[in-house]
Each structure stands twice: as structure tokens, then as C-alpha cells.
Design a protein around this motif. Sequence first.
Motif, PDB file in Angstrom:
ATOM      1  N   CYS A  54      25.337  61.284  81.517  1.00 55.21           N
ATOM      2  CA  CYS A  54      24.131  61.201  82.339  1.00 55.21           C
ATOM      3  C   CYS A  54      24.527  60.969  83.799  1.00 55.21           C
ATOM      4  CB  CYS A  54      23.310  60.023  81.813  1.00 55.21           C
ATOM      5  SG  CYS A  54      21.839  59.676  82.770  1.00 55.21           S
ATOM      6  N   HIS A  76      22.827  59.344  85.910  1.00 59.02           N
ATOM      7  CA  HIS A  76      22.323  58.056  86.420  1.00 59.02           C
ATOM      8  C   HIS A  76      23.474  57.054  86.411  1.00 59.02           C
ATOM      9  CE1 HIS A  76      19.857  54.194  85.766  1.00 59.02           C
ATOM     10  NE2 HIS A  76      19.785  54.495  87.048  1.00 59.02           N
ATOM     11  N   TYR A  77      23.801  56.505  85.223  1.00 59.05           N
ATOM     12  CA  TYR A  77      24.897  55.537  85.143  1.00 59.05           C
ATOM     13  C   TYR A  77      25.964  55.991  84.146  1.00 59.05           C
ATOM     14  CZ  TYR A  77      22.659  51.587  87.634  1.00 59.05           C
ATOM     15  OH  TYR A  77      22.110  50.744  88.569  1.00 59.05           O
ATOM     16  N   HIS A  78      26.050  57.300  83.932  1.00 55.52           N
ATOM     17  CA  HIS A  78      27.119  57.819  83.082  1.00 55.52           C
ATOM     18  C   HIS A  78      26.880  57.570  81.589  1.00 55.52           C
ATOM     19  CE1 HIS A  78      30.730  59.947  84.072  1.00 55.52           C
ATOM     20  NE2 HIS A  78      31.397  59.338  83.128  1.00 55.52           N
ATOM     21  N   GLY A  79      25.620  57.383  81.177  1.00 55.68           N
ATOM     22  CA  GLY A  79      25.313  57.148  79.758  1.00 55.68           C
ATOM     23  C   GLY A  79      25.783  58.319  78.899  1.00 55.68           C
ATOM     24  N   CYS A 106      18.639  60.571  77.659  1.00 57.86           N
ATOM     25  CA  CYS A 106      19.767  59.630  77.716  1.00 57.86           C
ATOM     26  C   CYS A 106      19.437  58.348  76.943  1.00 57.86           C
ATOM     27  CB  CYS A 106      20.074  59.304  79.172  1.00 57.86           C
ATOM     28  SG  CYS A 106      21.378  58.083  79.356  1.00 57.86           S
ATOM     29  N   TRP A 146      20.462  55.333  77.417  1.00 60.04           N
ATOM     30  CA  TRP A 146      20.452  54.061  78.141  1.00 60.04           C
ATOM     31  C   TRP A 146      19.126  53.783  78.840  1.00 60.04           C
ATOM     32  CZ3 TRP A 146      26.037  53.637  80.593  1.00 60.04           C
ATOM     33  CH2 TRP A 146      26.948  53.449  79.548  1.00 60.04           C
ATOM     34  N   HIS A 147      18.682  54.700  79.698  1.00 60.40           N
ATOM     35  CA  HIS A 147      17.419  54.436  80.424  1.00 60.40           C
ATOM     36  C   HIS A 147      16.485  55.626  80.375  1.00 60.40           C
ATOM     37  CE1 HIS A 147      20.857  52.358  82.580  1.00 60.40           C
ATOM     38  NE2 HIS A 147      20.222  51.369  81.980  1.00 60.40           N
ATOM     39  N   HIS A 148      16.688  56.495  79.352  1.00 64.88           N
ATOM     40  CA  HIS A 148      15.723  57.541  78.995  1.00 64.88           C
ATOM     41  C   HIS A 148      15.554  58.669  80.023  1.00 64.88           C
ATOM     42  CE1 HIS A 148      13.605  54.970  75.676  1.00 64.88           C
ATOM     43  NE2 HIS A 148      14.897  54.721  75.746  1.00 64.88           N
ATOM     44  N   ALA A 149      16.542  58.909  80.869  1.00 69.67           N
ATOM     45  CA  ALA A 149      16.472  60.108  81.731  1.00 69.67           C
ATOM     46  C   ALA A 149      16.401  61.337  80.828  1.00 69.67           C
ATOM     47  CB  ALA A 149      17.709  60.196  82.614  1.00 69.67           C
ATOM     48  N   PRO A 209      15.400  58.098  85.266  1.00 69.11           N
ATOM     49  CA  PRO A 209      16.025  57.709  86.528  1.00 69.11           C
ATOM     50  C   PRO A 209      17.164  58.607  87.024  1.00 69.11           C
ATOM     51  CG  PRO A 209      16.864  56.323  84.787  1.00 69.11           C
ATOM     52  CD  PRO A 209      15.800  57.182  84.176  1.00 69.11           C
TER      53      PRO A 209
END
Length: 512
Positions: free
Chosen positions: A52, A54-57, A71, A73-76, A89
Motif C-alpha cells: 500500500c 499509505h504506510y506500506h501495508g 488494504c 491496515w487502514h482500508h485504502a 488514506p
Amino acid sequence: MTEVKDTPKPDLRTGFSVHEIPDGGMVVGRAGTEDLILVRRGAELFAVGAHCTHYHGPLADGLVVGDTVRCPWHHACFSLRTGEALGAPALDPIACWRVERIGDTAFVREKLAERSVQSARRGTQAQTALTSVLIVGGGGAGLAAADMLRRDGYEGALTMISADDSPPYDRPNLSKDFLAGTAQDDWIPLRPPEYYAERRIDLVLNSRVSSVDVRAKRVELEDGRSYGFGALLMATGAEPVRLDIPGAEPSRIHYLRTFADSRAIVARAASAQRVVVVGASFIGLEVAASLRTRGLDVHVVAPESEPLERVMGPEVGRFIRGLHEAHGVAFHLGQSLSRINGRQVTLSDATTLDADFVVLGVGVRPSITLAERAGLAIDRGIAVNEYLETSAPGVFAAGDIARWPDPHSGNRIRVEHWVVAERQGQVAAKNILGHRERFDAVPFFWSQHYDVAINYVGHAEKWDAVEMDGTLDARDCAVTYKRGDRPLAVATISRDLQSLRAELTMESEGTK
Ligand SMILES: Cc1cc2nc3c(=O)[nH]c(=O)nc-3n(C[C@H](O)[C@H](O)[C@H](O)COP(=O)(O)OP(=O)(O)OC[C@H]3O[C@@H](n4cnc5c(N)ncnc54)[C@H](O)[C@@H]3O)c2cc1C
Ligand code: FES
């Protein structure tokens, strides 16, 4: 679903048997040195970047929904066809490769140039006669809107005015890694400085809008400058509730909303040993965790009987308290602050605590003064319709200030979640360009306490039953908040896929 493991990944350029991939499933592999996932959806195959933006999820642990992947982690949400980051995100696309199928074998071929990803989108752009868009607010909603306007092909004037002195940044990080000292300054901006020039976004910092005239289509700034607009997005966010504490020297009191606030706490923490955090909300507790990581003695003072009780119930609250206590945080619950005298902090039960400084995290208020003065309809926030348009045509609102008709709860709600703010910014941008897209995303937020991440989907202000699947102590559970038979929200720890599935179920159920 295949997990990302440290074992060598197959080079998918040499071929992979299609029958080994279930429908809606994926395998992790690589093309040369780049990690990717090969996804099967019915007869179609897609190869996209494994991480991802965002934060590499790890997207391999996420969920395939139609021709998108979400994703864990935070659903991107990313398009499998173009790699585009369809839902925040994440804002940047993931890479895409061409896949060729020969018999039962899929071969990952060349990487598709980003140019072709963009041109794939160009056909869907809105036609608009609009020549100027003004965004008031340079936070999550404002930046995501500006980004989407340009992504969607809007070429007219685009101005973003922000009272902040920093370009848009990753606000959630301010109480987490940045405050704990595990993220550097340069991780915090959402975009590098050159982004604004390249996208022709006129970013006006350190400038506060003092009035909005929706009829004349003009805003005025405190310093006397004024800007006209064709369409306006209000994204002024929220500001911390400030307490008037008898005896307190302002220099000993900190609030946390801005990058500057977080830097000031970091600077103060460098020579401090003891801090009192007032408020056991998400921000207060994240501050407590981060300052413990820096080795400070942390005392949390709050009126509740358990932290986070109002949002997550007493059971989760007890678990969170235990987690913080295990890391050395001392709680003073059922207490408020009555006085500060130098280093001495006095609580409502007359207990005194010694502290180098105090962080107040007692909630926020939506910044709606401008909207009130402009005559926009207000409903404990700015009232918007399902297209995020306010009572004034051509004026939209997004983020912490907006109260919208949520199709899932059936109520008009306002939340203070990063992902919601960004997604509302994105939808508002599309509607500014005439797409008429409803904002119907299920609210989502996350919170991080040491190594425990809590994901929360849905919206439950009140519930009559709580269902626990798994156990909090094992840090492996899903907590469902229900009214009658209907799940309103689900909080998870170490159950990312379950959180994504709950989100999908809530999306498909809509209003009942
Ligand atoms: C420390 C911290 C940690 C958080 N952690 C999480 C988390 O883990 N997960 C989560 O879901 N949410 C989290 N949140 C909440 C999340 O950051 C907010 O919901 C989100 O920032 C809202 O975005 P926004 O664009 O509506 O407002 P903001 O990001 O607050 O941006 C508002 C912007 O408007 C500007 N502005 C205000 N008034 C004016 C004016 N009159 N003229 C010009 N500009 C103006 C401000 O300067 C700012 O640039 C956190 C918040 C904080 C403070
Ligand atoms: S890491 Fe993917 S959404 Fe945050």
C-alpha cells in the motif's frame, strides 16, 4: 489468500498456474526485484504492487472486492485495473503489470507506465465550465480534495488557504510515531513541496479566512486579502477545547492539533521527566503511550471510570487501561483538574501530582464560525446533503466540520476520523466537478497504543448489546456493537480481514 512471508517469492515472469489461485484470491510474487500480487477475479488476472502506498501495508492480507483491493491496515482501496488509489488514506497509485495467460499459466509481463494508468482514467473525467475552485483548510479533507480535482482532470485555478504554517501533513501521526520519536520530520508532510507547483495548486499558508460571502462568491482573509471562487470547499476541521484552569501558566500547558503543537511537546519532553495528560480519549492515550516510549513518567487524569468507555464500552476500556498500566502509565480516573500551581497539579479529590508540563486532550469542536457567519445551515457542524453540498449551492463541506446523512446508521452524523475526512474531500471534489456521487462510505478509524492497533468500522453512539469474538487478553478479537439484531460497528484487534469484511457487509446493507 496468501500471506507475505520472508521465504523467497516466485518470479511471476516465469509463469504461475492459474488454477492455484482461487477466485478473488491472490499470490505474492515478484517481477525481478519488485514485489507484486497476482490476483484472480473470475477469468481476469491482475498484477499490481504488493504494498500500500499509505504506510506500506501488505495488500496480500487485504480483501479483493470486485476489481479493487483494500488494504488491511487502514482500508485504502486500489483499482486492480489501473493501480489508482480510489479510496484514501492512500493517495498514490500502486504499480501495475500486464498479465498474459497462456493455457493454465499466467505470465507477468512488462510494467505499465504510469502515463497509461492516467490516460485510462482520463476518459471518465467530468466536463465542467468551472474556472476556479477555492478550498478553505489545508488538512486531510482539503488536500485530498485538491488532489482529486487535479486527478480528475480539473485544469482551472485551484487555491487552498490554510491558517496553518505547514503544508498539509499526516495529522494522525502527530500523537503516534512522530511524538514517540520513531518518525522523522520529513515523514510528516502529505506531499513534497514540488507537488503543489507541479499540480498548480496555489497553497496559501499562515492565512486565516475571516468571512465568506456565498452570494458574491468571495472570501476575505484576516489580513485584508480577498479571493473569488467558482466553487468553494469548506474544510476547516476542528480545534481543541481549551480549558481555563485556575493558576495555570500557559507555558506549562500543551494542546495537540498541529504539527507545531507536536513539535512543541517533543521539545518540552526532551528535558522533562513527568507529564500529566488530561483526557483519556484516543489522543490523550496516544500521547501517553508516545511519551512513555520517550521514557517520561506519565499520569492520565480523566472523569470517566474507564478510558474510551463512551466510544468502546467498559470492557475494551478496561483492556486499554491495563495495556497502558502494563507500560507504566498511572491513571487517576473519576477525576478532573482543579488547579495548577507551578509544577503542582491538583485534582478534584485534592490529590496533587508533580509535573513538568500538562497535555490537555479533552476533545475538539468543529471550526464552524465562518460557516455560521456566512449563513450556511448548521446542525452541530455544517449540515450537508448526501453529495456533501451545504445549504448554499456550489459550496461544499468535508471532514470534521461536516454532518452528513449516513445511509448506514440512518442518522445525520459528524465524525472526527482521518479516513472519513480524506474520503469526503475526494467525493466533494468529484461533486464540485458535477459527478453527483453520494458520500456513502462506512466510517472507519484506527488508533495505535504501543504495539496494539485498534480498527473500528461503522458508527455506534449507543448500543444495547456487545458481542465479543475472540479475547481482548489474547489481543485477537472482534467486538461488535449492536442495536437489536443490527451490527452498528465493529472494533477489531489483529483481525484486519474481519474488519474489511465487516465494512463490506455494512456497505451492502445500507439503511435498514
Ligand atoms: C493528534 C491527532 C491524532 C489523530 N489520530 C487519528 C487517528 O489515528 N485516526 C483517525 O481516524 N483520526 C485521527 N485524528 C483525527 C483526524 O486527524 C481528523 O479527523 C482530520 O484531521 C480531519 O481533517 P479535516 O481536513 O477535516 O481537518 P484538519 O485536518 O483539522 O484541517 C483543517 C484545516 O483548516 C485550517 N483552518 C481552520 N480554520 C481556518 C480558517 N478560518 N481559514 C483558513 N484555514 C483554516 C486549519 O489550519 C487546517 O489546515 C487525529 C487528530 C489529531 C489532532
Ligand atoms: S497502510 Fe494501507 S491504508 Fe494505511
